[in-house]
Motif scaffolding. Sequence first.
Motif, PDB file in Angstrom:
ATOM      1  N   ARG A 171       0.690  -1.021   0.065  1.00 44.14           N
ATOM      2  CA  ARG A 171       0.060  -0.033  -0.128  1.00 44.14           C
ATOM      3  C   ARG A 171       0.845   1.252   0.054  1.00 44.14           C
ATOM      4  O   ARG A 171       0.451   2.417  -0.791  1.00 44.14           O
ATOM      5  CB  ARG A 171      -0.957   0.124   1.252  1.00 44.14           C
ATOM      6  CG  ARG A 171      -1.876  -1.126   1.183  1.00 44.14           C
ATOM      7  CD  ARG A 171      -2.925  -0.939   2.313  1.00 44.14           C
ATOM      8  NE  ARG A 171      -3.799  -1.994   2.627  1.00 44.14           N
ATOM      9  CZ  ARG A 171      -4.905  -2.103   3.243  1.00 44.14           C
ATOM     10  NH1 ARG A 171      -5.032  -1.081   4.346  1.00 44.14           N
ATOM     11  NH2 ARG A 171      -5.799  -2.922   3.052  1.00 44.14           N
ATOM     12  N   LEU A 172       1.867   1.420   0.840  1.00 49.54           N
ATOM     13  CA  LEU A 172       2.803   2.279   0.980  1.00 49.54           C
ATOM     14  C   LEU A 172       3.584   2.784  -0.265  1.00 49.54           C
ATOM     15  O   LEU A 172       3.867   3.844  -0.762  1.00 49.54           O
ATOM     16  CB  LEU A 172       3.825   2.358   1.979  1.00 49.54           C
ATOM     17  CG  LEU A 172       3.069   2.239   3.443  1.00 49.54           C
ATOM     18  CD1 LEU A 172       4.245   1.891   4.681  1.00 49.54           C
ATOM     19  CD2 LEU A 172       2.433   3.531   3.766  1.00 49.54           C
ATOM     20  N   ARG A 173       3.814   1.612  -1.205  1.00 49.32           N
ATOM     21  CA  ARG A 173       4.478   1.883  -2.361  1.00 49.32           C
ATOM     22  C   ARG A 173       3.848   2.686  -3.276  1.00 49.32           C
ATOM     23  O   ARG A 173       4.135   3.494  -4.271  1.00 49.32           O
ATOM     24  CB  ARG A 173       5.069   0.730  -2.758  1.00 49.32           C
ATOM     25  CG  ARG A 173       6.252   0.103  -2.144  1.00 49.32           C
ATOM     26  CD  ARG A 173       6.221  -1.559  -2.771  1.00 49.32           C
ATOM     27  NE  ARG A 173       7.560  -2.165  -1.914  1.00 49.32           N
ATOM     28  CZ  ARG A 173       7.886  -3.437  -2.096  1.00 49.32           C
ATOM     29  NH1 ARG A 173       7.295  -4.124  -3.006  1.00 49.32           N
ATOM     30  NH2 ARG A 173       8.903  -3.870  -1.451  1.00 49.32           N
ATOM     31  N   ILE A 174       2.444   2.411  -3.396  1.00 50.21           N
ATOM     32  CA  ILE A 174       1.500   3.089  -4.352  1.00 50.21           C
ATOM     33  C   ILE A 174       0.837   4.234  -3.644  1.00 50.21           C
ATOM     34  O   ILE A 174       0.084   5.111  -4.673  1.00 50.21           O
ATOM     35  CB  ILE A 174       0.444   2.085  -4.789  1.00 50.21           C
ATOM     36  CG1 ILE A 174      -0.331   1.448  -3.755  1.00 50.21           C
ATOM     37  CG2 ILE A 174       1.277   0.708  -5.329  1.00 50.21           C
ATOM     38  CD1 ILE A 174      -1.604   0.666  -4.200  1.00 50.21           C
ATOM     39  N   CYS A 175       1.018   4.732  -2.438  1.00 47.88           N
ATOM     40  CA  CYS A 175       0.394   5.876  -2.018  1.00 47.88           C
ATOM     41  C   CYS A 175       0.941   6.962  -2.518  1.00 47.88           C
ATOM     42  O   CYS A 175       2.218   7.175  -3.016  1.00 47.88           O
ATOM     43  CB  CYS A 175       0.175   5.747  -0.635  1.00 47.88           C
ATOM     44  SG  CYS A 175       1.669   6.119   0.389  1.00 47.88           S
ATOM     45  N   ASP A 176       0.084   8.337  -2.492  1.00 44.79           N
ATOM     46  CA  ASP A 176       0.780   9.392  -2.791  1.00 44.79           C
ATOM     47  C   ASP A 176       1.656  10.331  -1.704  1.00 44.79           C
ATOM     48  O   ASP A 176       2.641  11.104  -2.081  1.00 44.79           O
ATOM     49  CB  ASP A 176      -0.427  10.460  -3.091  1.00 44.79           C
ATOM     50  CG  ASP A 176      -1.185   9.926  -4.365  1.00 44.79           C
ATOM     51  OD1 ASP A 176      -0.672   9.124  -5.237  1.00 44.79           O
ATOM     52  OD2 ASP A 176      -2.457   9.882  -4.187  1.00 44.79           O
ATOM     53  N   GLY A 177       1.127   9.906  -0.553  1.00 48.53           N
ATOM     54  CA  GLY A 177       1.976  10.537   0.642  1.00 48.53           C
ATOM     55  C   GLY A 177       1.595   9.872   1.895  1.00 48.53           C
ATOM     56  O   GLY A 177       0.781   9.297   1.805  1.00 48.53           O
ATOM     57  N   PHE A 178       2.487  10.138   2.817  1.00 44.97           N
ATOM     58  CA  PHE A 178       2.232   9.789   4.304  1.00 44.97           C
ATOM     59  C   PHE A 178       2.582  10.587   5.177  1.00 44.97           C
ATOM     60  O   PHE A 178       3.532  11.333   4.954  1.00 44.97           O
ATOM     61  CB  PHE A 178       2.555   8.120   4.205  1.00 44.97           C
ATOM     62  CG  PHE A 178       4.261   8.037   4.312  1.00 44.97           C
ATOM     63  CD1 PHE A 178       5.043   8.574   5.152  1.00 44.97           C
ATOM     64  CD2 PHE A 178       4.903   7.863   3.126  1.00 44.97           C
ATOM     65  CE1 PHE A 178       6.507   8.545   5.098  1.00 44.97           C
ATOM     66  CE2 PHE A 178       6.098   7.689   2.708  1.00 44.97           C
ATOM     67  CZ  PHE A 178       6.989   7.956   3.764  1.00 44.97           C
ATOM     68  N   SER A 179       2.334  10.400   6.543  1.00 43.79           N
ATOM     69  CA  SER A 179       2.748  11.198   7.631  1.00 43.79           C
ATOM     70  C   SER A 179       3.174  10.299   8.584  1.00 43.79           C
ATOM     71  O   SER A 179       2.622   9.170   8.962  1.00 43.79           O
ATOM     72  CB  SER A 179       1.752  12.135   8.252  1.00 43.79           C
ATOM     73  OG  SER A 179       0.760  11.495   8.574  1.00 43.79           O
ATOM     74  N   LEU A 180       4.181  10.580   9.568  1.00 42.75           N
ATOM     75  CA  LEU A 180       4.742   9.685  10.431  1.00 42.75           C
ATOM     76  C   LEU A 180       4.457  10.229  11.977  1.00 42.75           C
ATOM     77  O   LEU A 180       4.188  11.384  12.202  1.00 42.75           O
ATOM     78  CB  LEU A 180       6.230   9.508  10.420  1.00 42.75           C
ATOM     79  CG  LEU A 180       6.738   8.874   9.135  1.00 42.75           C
ATOM     80  CD1 LEU A 180       8.259   8.902   9.256  1.00 42.75           C
ATOM     81  CD2 LEU A 180       6.003   7.553   9.060  1.00 42.75           C
ATOM     82  N   GLN A 181       4.359   9.291  13.047  1.00 42.66           N
ATOM     83  CA  GLN A 181       4.129   9.777  14.252  1.00 42.66           C
ATOM     84  C   GLN A 181       5.095   8.579  15.076  1.00 42.66           C
ATOM     85  O   GLN A 181       4.956   7.415  15.057  1.00 42.66           O
ATOM     86  CB  GLN A 181       2.712   9.286  14.672  1.00 42.66           C
ATOM     87  CG  GLN A 181       2.360   9.536  16.250  1.00 42.66           C
ATOM     88  CD  GLN A 181       0.853   9.230  16.946  1.00 42.66           C
ATOM     89  OE1 GLN A 181       0.800   8.776  17.783  1.00 42.66           O
ATOM     90  NE2 GLN A 181      -0.155   9.691  15.933  1.00 42.66           N
ATOM     91  N   LEU A 182       6.016   9.137  15.972  1.00 45.92           N
ATOM     92  CA  LEU A 182       7.104   8.312  16.345  1.00 45.92           C
ATOM     93  C   LEU A 182       7.213   8.755  18.082  1.00 45.92           C
ATOM     94  O   LEU A 182       6.882   9.784  18.355  1.00 45.92           O
ATOM     95  CB  LEU A 182       8.205   8.337  15.882  1.00 45.92           C
ATOM     96  CG  LEU A 182       9.107   9.510  15.316  1.00 45.92           C
ATOM     97  CD1 LEU A 182       9.908   9.763  16.637  1.00 45.92           C
ATOM     98  CD2 LEU A 182       9.635   9.685  14.173  1.00 45.92           C
ATOM     99  N   ASP A 183       7.607   7.641  18.768  1.00 47.91           N
ATOM    100  CA  ASP A 183       7.673   7.972  20.286  1.00 47.91           C
ATOM    101  C   ASP A 183       8.613   6.626  20.730  1.00 47.91           C
ATOM    102  O   ASP A 183       8.585   5.544  20.009  1.00 47.91           O
ATOM    103  CB  ASP A 183       6.600   8.067  21.002  1.00 47.91           C
ATOM    104  CG  ASP A 183       6.681   8.789  22.299  1.00 47.91           C
ATOM    105  OD1 ASP A 183       8.104   9.157  22.430  1.00 47.91           O
ATOM    106  OD2 ASP A 183       5.930   8.860  23.132  1.00 47.91           O
TER     107      ASP A 183
END
Length: 680
Positions: free
Chosen positions: A253-265
């Motif tokens: 899914r991530l390979r074909i998506c247009d963009g993404f956001s991250l949340q890390l801790d």
Amino acid sequence: MVKHMGCTSKLTTFCTTNSLPMDLLLKQGSLKQEAESFCYQIVSESDSPKVGVVQSEDEPLRSSVSIKPEGELSRVNFMSSSNKIATFSKKIKRRKYDESYLSFGFTHFENRDVPHAQCILCKKILSNSSLAPSKLRRHLETKHIAYKDKDISFFKQYLDSPENSKPPAPKIVNTDNESATEASYNVSYHIALSGEAHTIGELLIKPCAKDVVMRMFDEQYSKKIDAIQLSNSTVARRIKDLAADIEEELVCRLRICDGFSLQLDESADISGLAVLLVFIRYRFNKSIEEDLLLCESLRSNATGEEIFNCINSFMQKHEIEWKKCVDVCSDASRAVDGKIAEAVTLIKYVAPESTSSHCFFYQHALAVKIMPASLKSVLDQAVHIISYIKARPHQSWALKILCEEMGAQHTALLLNTEVRWLSRGKVLLRLFELRHELLVFMDSAFRLSSCLTNSSWLLRLAYLADIFTKLNEVNLSMQGKNITLFTVFDKISSLLRKLEFWASSVEEENFDCFPTLSDFLTEINSTVDKDICGAIVQHLRGLHSTLLKYFPVTSESNAWVRNPFTVTVKPASLVAQDYESLIDLTSDSQVKQTFSELSLNDFWSSLIHEYPNITGRAVRVLLPFATMHLCETGFSYYAATKTKYRKRLDAAPHMRIRLSNITPNIKRICGKKTQKHCSH
């Protein structure tokens, strides 16, 4: 090959009678023909065409059986050590189909020369050996007793009906091993979702399943449960396979998506390991999805560079492009200085177009900490009273007995904590509701026992219980999945307006907006002193100004994303081409109807194919995380899964299953296995 002891003894007797070894027997033509006739008689008397491992007294003979599918002969080859072969053949009987068999409800199936019998009522297919009137009649009388007296004309008419004229569709049925393997994966999936120990499968689930099946069906079906492997090691392997399948689907899914956001801790687990959780938000099909990107254990002294390298190696391994990253959300308490700040900086270096944001929970918690000294003193004293009871188990037990005897609504106090997502309002409200029981329970020697008889102190406590309850409701409304920046600013804007209203109401000595305080005033038939009113108004005004500091009112440059149908002039953030596309979108009456039916995320995601340019810009505005709720929830699940009794557990596969919205494809996992045994 099947050993046939009768053939062995007879052939051995034949060889002994002629006083010849087997090798010489096969060399002499006359005796060879006699031996072949003798062995053919043995084969003919055998029920099975497979006759093998015939051994003489002189030397062993190796045998092989071959059956040609299209032929009529079953061949038995005997070979001595001198490589001489004796071949014996047996005629296999093939039954023919007769039209009279239709009177039993059977027609032929496949090859007419070597047909199979098929029941036209239940579509069951019988082997060629079952083409006997007695066997066909038995099937009709046992399986279809209602049709046993029907004549052949009835079955002819039934066979010629339209629903029976279609060729039978092949039915694919799983073997017992395949079904047991799939069942084992299903049970392991639920074990991982529940966070229970792997041993629960064999110790509890499997015995319970057997008991249920035995009571509801019979013992025969109950025995099939034994084939389902649910041992500790098997469940662990199943969970890893399920997590790997979910990760594979996520990467696709991530390979074909247009963009993404991250949340890390990052946090520490029960064994002292540093645990990194990274969540990702992306658009897939016609919705915006949130999922766990990775859960990794780090060294206890892991630096920001190592945190970045851990995330970067995952991205490079699965060929996910950093340029698609839109935003990185982190905990503001450590984003200002420390390892998380360094990791965010490195991410922004490899993703230049990415922005960074801080969790709104932390900013909200900071804003509500500021209060007048008189109210702060009451809050500290209330916490001291609660700690005095909760820190002593004997006193907590004695308070419970007293509350039960007095018929109180509650039997225990709630422990106060600085963890921001827990409700301080509930803690203070519980203390206020148990004030009469605590007055009886507490020793007069305790220096704060007099506070419970002080009406001014109780008035301030009632107000604090009310205001923190309201603030906690706002906090809860900002938790959950798919919370956008618009959602947070709407909640904060609503709170700011309420604070102004509450302050003006208190100035007019109207306390209806604070139910606990209002009920207490009615109970004691009193009014609020001006000093208390002043402190309350000061607190409310202070909250308003502090929230404005942490959540400043910004220009609504992205207001067109919130409601595109209210835009009348071109927004500054849009170019001419995008604004033209926005005009086309807002002029579509069908799209306008969809806007009122779908959430904001789903609305824009559903238009990606019709209006790709303007929709792509809107989705990038909606992708950033507003809070750290997913990471906080993830660490709670992690702590509940990896306990002090399971310190050696690799919790990453469990977190992948528990925190993911993707359901694993168990049939696909089983299809990849080369061995179908249930233990694999």
